[in-house]
Design a protein around this motif. Structure first.
Motif, short mmCIF file in Angstrom:
data_model
loop_
_atom_site.label_atom_id
_atom_site.label_comp_id
_atom_site.label_asym_id
_atom_site.label_seq_id
_atom_site.Cartn_x
_atom_site.Cartn_y
_atom_site.Cartn_z
N UNK A 131 0.83 -1.20 0.00
CA UNK A 131 0.00 0.00 0.00
C UNK A 131 0.87 1.26 0.00
N UNK A 132 1.94 1.24 0.79
CA UNK A 132 2.84 2.40 0.82
C UNK A 132 3.48 2.62 -0.55
N UNK A 133 3.93 1.53 -1.19
CA UNK A 133 4.52 1.65 -2.53
C UNK A 133 3.49 2.17 -3.53
N UNK A 134 2.26 1.64 -3.45
CA UNK A 134 1.21 2.08 -4.37
C UNK A 134 0.86 3.55 -4.15
N UNK A 135 0.84 3.98 -2.89
CA UNK A 135 0.55 5.38 -2.58
C UNK A 135 1.66 6.28 -3.10
N UNK A 136 2.91 5.86 -2.92
CA UNK A 136 4.03 6.65 -3.42
C UNK A 136 4.01 6.72 -4.95
N UNK A 137 3.70 5.61 -5.59
CA UNK A 137 3.59 5.59 -7.05
C UNK A 137 2.48 6.54 -7.51
N UNK A 138 1.35 6.53 -6.80
CA UNK A 138 0.25 7.42 -7.14
C UNK A 138 0.67 8.88 -6.99
#
Length: 145
Positions: free
Chosen positions: A5-12
């Motif tokens: 989730x943290x990686x996905x949020x950073x990517x977003x």
């Protein structure tokens, strides 16, 4: 799972910073690339627009910037919905307000340029229907670039 989730949020976050949309005014005399924040990244004016006077230029540029910004904001909402899911996107929309193309989309057109001043090689587009529903942005020709 939290790391995902943290990686996905950073990517977003990275994607949202780079989003920009290019939109052509319905009369074909102005093209603008803008970010969701309203930053103008590119502005192209057809010479025929410059002959219509400062007020017409200002109005067409302002309308085109608004259309490009709305398109970029809509793309941000779409990316957010893909990354976070529809439920969270609906929650964000309830806080931030409806996405630009959820409301009726009906740009103001200042009129057609005279035939001798029309941009060369451009075809006139059919007008958008007056009864746009809330999913009309899927049919918006400005998204087909």
């Amino acid at each position: 799972m939290n790391e995902d989730r943290l990686r996905a949020t950073e990517q977003l976050r990275r994607e949202l910073k780079t989003i920009a949309e290019t939109v052509e005014h319905p009369n074909g005399l102005c093209t603008v690339t803008a970010s969701p924040r309203g930053e103008i990244r590119a502005l192209h004016l057809h010479p025929a627009l410059l002959t219509q006077g400062a007020q017409a230029v200002g109005q067409v540029v302002t309308e085109t910037v608004r259309l490009a910004t709305d398109a970029a904001v809509q793309r941000s909402f779409n990316r957010m919905a893909l990354a976070l899911g529809d439920g969270l996107a609906i929650d964000v929309e309830s806080i931030a307000g409806d996405s630009p193309f959820r409301a009726t989309w009906n740009p103001v057109v200042t009129g057609e340029p005279p035939a001798e001043q029309a941009p060369p090689g451009r075809e006139r587009r059919a007008p958008l229907p007056d009864d746009l529903d809330e999913d009309a942005f899927f049919e918006n020709r400005l998204w087909l670039r």
